[in-house]
Design an enzyme around this catalytic site. Structure first.
Site, short mmCIF file in Angstrom:
data_model
loop_
_atom_site.label_atom_id
_atom_site.label_comp_id
_atom_site.label_asym_id
_atom_site.label_seq_id
_atom_site.Cartn_x
_atom_site.Cartn_y
_atom_site.Cartn_z
N GLY A 1 -41.10 38.09 28.74
CA GLY A 1 -42.51 39.19 29.13
C GLY A 1 -41.70 39.92 30.06
O GLY A 1 -40.70 40.48 30.03
N CYS A 2 -42.65 40.68 30.93
CA CYS A 2 -42.21 41.20 32.09
C CYS A 2 -40.92 40.73 32.87
O CYS A 2 -41.00 39.79 33.51
CB CYS A 2 -43.47 41.43 33.10
SG CYS A 2 -43.05 42.48 34.57
N PHE A 3 -39.99 41.54 32.71
CA PHE A 3 -38.69 41.07 33.55
C PHE A 3 -38.83 40.78 34.90
O PHE A 3 -38.01 40.21 35.63
CB PHE A 3 -37.67 41.83 33.15
CG PHE A 3 -37.48 43.51 33.19
CD1 PHE A 3 -38.23 44.08 33.91
CD2 PHE A 3 -36.52 44.23 32.29
CE1 PHE A 3 -38.48 45.39 34.00
CE2 PHE A 3 -36.89 45.71 32.15
CZ PHE A 3 -37.57 46.20 32.99
#
Length: 445
Positions: A47-49
């Site tokens: 997902g969001c890094f």
């Protein structure tokens, strides 16, 4: 438009053009670059890094974590390019494969086994959600393991099978994580690197499932004969120890910044009538039922008679939004109209208008004290009146509604509308806090 020059066997110039207008182009790198023989790396999509970078960087033996993009059809792309491409994909205006936000995890195999790295990967996000993670939706937020040799592929598939069994036991569905050879890795823009260190309040959608990776004999085995104990899984709550009629449960996860913020903002000051308890186990209390699986942390669930009634997912610091959500579960429609729509009760109708006993008047949602009865006086207006609030308990706001200029008074703890303040009160303040009694709860001494 950036041109990537790749040295293959000779000085062959290869120009790759991303088939859309470019906006921001990061530095593209070749992940097959020579690395220290004592280190290895693997590329993971969670997902969001931003959150992924922080989670993986906390693991002992990890040397470096870099945010990037990988797994797409294009050899060169920037953050905005990927967002634009995803919008076009979802609108059916283009075809192809978008990049996923990933982290390149460089680690020392002598200090941490790859199985341990992958265990942290599985535990730190929900790999059953397909093209999303938490509140982030799109194929660019998919769960992924991108390997660069057969050993990594084998271990990725093996650990996926092990973790799938653990998830199934906990009631979760099938893992959707793609496990593929690494291709087209691109380093993300500089402002994405170490983002949560630079922006401590930044959004992180990673919550995990709370299901631990069940390593053999409760250990994560290294390449040598040593082992690292795995963290014990938190026990699920016992419904017998909770309020069966009405109970709030906060489902949190380890290393969750917003869980800690919720604890500071809300839980540390809890005085509301509804009992609240926190847990890091994602299963409901024994013999109780959730309406659907959890997908972000923290998630606050209201249970009544052992069944989920409503939930608040993904607190990110918006205190008033949370209290309004809870207020709609606690207040009557008449109270809601006053609290959230700046309504006014009819004069002489408040049940506590003539209350004269020693005690305190509190916020009906948070339970925070607003006024002491010793500051109450009979103004003859038909509304409970006070000449002084508890210090810091209310906030003031200009109100120009109804062709009037007044000062609105709100509860500082929940943000709900209370009434107005005027300059015609008794000494010593000469103020009259004209408050709607139906949004005050009286607690006698």
């Amino acid at each position: 438009m950036k041109i990537i020059i790749a040295a293959l066997t000779g000085l062959i110039m290869v120009v790759t053009v991303f088939a859309m207008e470019k906006t921001v182009t990061p530095n593209s790198v070749n992940v097959k670059q020579t690395i220290d023989s004592k280190t290895d790396y693997i590329v993971l999509g969670m997902g969001c890094f931003w959150g992924a970078e922080k989670r993986m960087g906390e693991l002992s033996g990890v040397i470096d974590v870099e945010s990037g993009y990988a797994g797409g059809d294009h050899a060169d792309a920037g953050y905005q390019d990927i967002l634009n491409f995803e919008h076009a994909l979802r609108a059916g205006k283009t075809a192809g494969r978008n990049h996923a936000e990933v982290v390149k995890v460089t680690f020392d195999p002598a200090q941490v086994a790859l199985e341990h790295v992958l265990a942290r990967f599985w535990e730190s996000h929900n790999p059953t959600q397909g093209d999303r993670q938490g509140n982030d939706i799109g194929s660019n937020y998919r769960s992924a393991v991108y390997y660069h040799d057969e050993n990594q592929k084998t271990l990725a598939l093996t650990t996926r099978k092990i973790y799938q069994q653990a998830l199934a036991t906990a009631g979760y569905g099938q893992i959707t994580t793609e496990i593929l050879p690494l291709k087209n890795y691109i380093t993300a823009e500089e402002y994405h690197q170490n983002y949560l260190q630079k922006n401590p309040d930044g959004y992180c959608g990673l919550g995990g499932t709370g299901v631990k990776y069940p390593a053999p004999d409760q250990h994560i085995i290294r390449g040598d004969t040593s082992s690292v104990p795995a963290s014990p899984s938190p026990q699920s709550l016992d419904g017998k120890n909770l309020n069966f009629d009405q109970q709030l449960v906060i489902f949190e996860s380890e290393n969750c910044e917003f869980c800690a913020q919720f604890d500071r903002d809300i839980l540390a000051h809890w005085q509301a009538d509804i009992p609240m308890v926190a847990t890091k186990n994602t299963n409901p209390p024994a013999d109780w039922t959730l309406d659907k699986p959890l997908f972000a942390a923290p998630t606050i669930v209201l249970f009544r008679e052992g069944k989920e009634v409503v939930r608040y997912t993904g607190y990110t610091g918006e205190k008033e939004n949370f209290w309004q959500w809870l207020g709609f579960q606690m207040l009557t429609p008449e109270q809601q109209k006053i609290a959230f729509q700046q309504g006014t009760e009819r004069p002489f109708t408040a049940s506590n208008l003539d209350e004269k006993r020693p005690g305190r008047f509190v916020d009906p949602i948070t339970g925070a004290t607003l006024f002491f009865s010793k500051t109450k006086f009979n103004s003859g207006t038909g509304w409970p009146s006070f000449f002084e609030p508890v210090e810091g308990s209310v906030t003031y706001h200009e109100d120009h509604s109804g062709y009037m200029q007044r000062i609105e008074v709100r509860s500082a703890s929940s943000g709900i509308h209370l009434g107005h303040v005027f300059d015609d009160g008794p000494p010593p303040s000469y103020k009259r806090y004209c408050i709607n009694g139906n949004v005050l709860k009286f607690i006698p001494d």
